[in-house]
Design an enzyme around this catalytic site. Structure first.
Site, PDB file in Angstrom:
ATOM      1  N   SER A 178      22.961   3.374  34.221  1.00  0.00           N
ATOM      2  CA  SER A 178      22.045   2.404  33.649  1.00  0.00           C
ATOM      3  C   SER A 178      22.393   2.078  32.201  1.00  0.00           C
ATOM      4  CB  SER A 178      20.613   2.937  33.783  1.00  0.00           C
ATOM      5  OG  SER A 178      19.672   1.918  33.603  1.00  0.00           O
ATOM      6  N   ASP A 211      35.019  -3.296  27.140  1.00  0.00           N
ATOM      7  CA  ASP A 211      35.367  -4.719  27.084  1.00  0.00           C
ATOM      8  C   ASP A 211      35.905  -5.115  25.718  1.00  0.00           C
ATOM      9  OD1 ASP A 211      34.651  -5.073  29.684  1.00  0.00           O
ATOM     10  OD2 ASP A 211      33.077  -6.550  29.307  1.00  0.00           O
ATOM     11  N   LYS A 270      24.460   1.486  38.351  1.00  0.00           N
ATOM     12  CA  LYS A 270      23.144   0.836  38.333  1.00  0.00           C
ATOM     13  C   LYS A 270      23.196  -0.327  37.357  1.00  0.00           C
ATOM     14  CE  LYS A 270      18.289   1.332  37.215  1.00  0.00           C
ATOM     15  NZ  LYS A 270      18.311   0.374  36.077  1.00  0.00           N
TER      16      LYS A 270
END
Length: 485
Positions: free
Chosen positions: A301, A312, A326
């Site tokens: 999460s 990224d 999740k």
């Protein structure tokens, strides 16, 4: 206490709701008829409030594993999760095979000290069987007055045995940020969950690190067994290491308020528990120092938001195991003074637009938790294994991939059983006695590999991954790189 992967909660929805569709009158009449039959013909009287609450909870829980109707006790439990203080034993829970699964024992709590392990299944709490219980219902039974005892019946898959464990409850004060010095010139920061005070606590810890180690060479951020928490806190943690005004995570759902981008600025990680920007005077070194992020299957999460954002941005190398997967946002909406609705309202995406729902964040370098490998990986449950999980809407091949994953798990479990059958009684006992890894210790194999990476030393990759590469005659990246040079 049920943290787990169900606790990614931005503020309550405040934007206008979309126009409602006409009510399905035929279905509502059917509901009323069933309600009436139960009231008049059930073997014993049933309280109206109990019956209607159960109906509401069933309706909401059927949507996905993380939506829930919160009654008074559930709502109090959620508040305890956010503030980091509660009375209980200290475990993060989920559901597996209709039983209560231990996602992780929380560090320095009665459950942790009693030897409860990630992956343990709870079959009974005192004299009550847990089959069919939600994590919130089980949590209510495990909470209690500090100093009182609760007996859990544990089934440990890796040892194929069931045993009782009596634990003394205590007031749990969670410290979500912990630090250590694993080697001169290197810092270790572990975040156990994302609470109201996580960002200011992290800022204070980073200030201490900068003063004590002015020539910092590298930092390891440990998100293993971190089941999530407040989205604002995860944005704050990522913001400590990203360039100002970077996108940390975006969300997208059916209604307008669910479509937003969270950036690396105070407006997006501000919470009522602190009055000014805790990162305002952050030492500049933490924007550039080489970083490793440690993950495992219980990194879930909000933790996946941080790992995905740093990956990224090429700000950190992700080392460890693929995360839980999740990728959905839950919004908590008060209904009455004693209840609330925790509803999945959006998917979240990494800055490059990746949805990690069911997939997780894959590590840049796959490393096992133990030096001799992780044979119990086949027993690990992820988001994709829940029967009512949300689909990854970016992946048209998801169904085939999940079927292949299930077949792979079956094969891994078969091999695990074959290996167990060949073991001597002494070897089996050694496996049973193997202590869980103490994160941040000198015996933490994954941490040592992260240090090796930062120091330019060889890293021992996952044994299972290397075996698959050998089977496919594929050289590992380190060998391929040496050939190119």
């Amino acid at each position: 206490m049920a943290l787990g992967a169900a606790a990614l909660m931005p503020g309550a929805a405040s934007a206008a709701q979309p126009p409602s569709a006409p009510l399905p009158l035929d279905q509502l009449r059917l509901f009323a008829e069933v309600f009436g039959q139960i009231k008049h013909e059930y073997v014993e009287p049933v309280d109206d409030d109990k019956l209607l609450t159960a109906a509401i909870k069933g309706m909401v829980s059927s949507l996905d594993p993380h939506s829930a109707y919160l009654d008074k006790n559930d709502f109090q439990d959620m508040q305890e999760q956010v503030t980091g203080r509660f009375a209980g034993i200290g475990i993060e829970t989920g559901v597996e095979d209709d039983l209560i699964k231990v996602i992780a024992p929380i560090d320095d709590t009665p459950a942790f000290r009693a030897g409860i392990r990630s992956g343990d299944l709870i079959t009974r709490i005192d004299d009550k069987a847990v089959e069919g219980m939600t994590p919130d219902q089980a949590s209510a039974l495990m909470r209690g007055t500090p100093g009182t005892k609760v007996t859990l019946t544990i089934y440990r898959k890796s040892e194929d045995r069931t045993f009782p464990l009596t634990i003394t409850r205590a007031t749990i004060k969670l410290q979500s940020v912990k630090t250590a010095v694993p080697a001169p010139g290197y810092a270790y920061v572990r975040i156990t969950s994302f609470q109201e005070r996580t960002t200011p606590d992290l800022a204070a810890k980073l200030g201490v690190i900068a003063r004590q180690q002015p020539d910092l060479k590298g930092l390891i951020l440990d998100l293993r067994n971190n089941g999530g928490g407040l989205v604002e806190s995860s944005v704050g943690v990522a913001s400590a290491f990203l360039p100002r005004n970077s996108v940390v995570v975006t969300t997208n759902g059916q209604v307008e308020y669910s479509k937003r981008a969270y950036r690396d600025s105070y407006a997006y990680y501000r919470l009522s528990s602190f009055a000014s920007d805790p990162l305002q005077n952050e030492p500049a070194i933490f924007k550039t120092v080489p970083m490793i992020v440690l993950t495992n299957a219980y990194t879930a999460s909000a933790s996946e938001i941080v790992a995905g954002a740093l990956q990224d941005a090429h700000r950190a190398v992700i080392l460890g195991k693929t995360t839980f997967g999740k990728g959905s946002v839950q919004t908590s909406v008060p209904l009455t003074s004693r209840s609330a609705l925790r509803l999945t309202t959006a998917y979240y995406y990494t800055p490059s637009g990746r949805s990690i729902q069911d997939i997780g964040i894959r590590p840049d370098i796959a490393v096992d938790q133990y030096a001799d490998g992780d044979p119990d990986d086949a027993l690990v449950t992820r988001e994709a294994d829940y029967p009512n999980h949300l689909a990854n809407i970016q992946d048209p091949n998801e169904k085939k991939e999940l079927e292949a994953r299930q077949q792979d798990r079956i094969e891994q479990m078969r091999l695990l059983e074959e290996h167990s059958d060949k073991e001597t009684p002494e070897q089996r006992q050694k496996d049973r006695d193997r202590a869980p890894v103490e994160f941040g210790s000198s015996d933490d194999f994954m941490l040592q590999q992260a240090l090796n990476k930062l120091q330019g030393k060889p890293v021992l990759e996952s044994k299972a991954l290397l075996e698959r590469r050998l089977a496919q005659s594929e050289p590992p990246p380190s060998q391929a790189a040496s050939v190119e040079h």
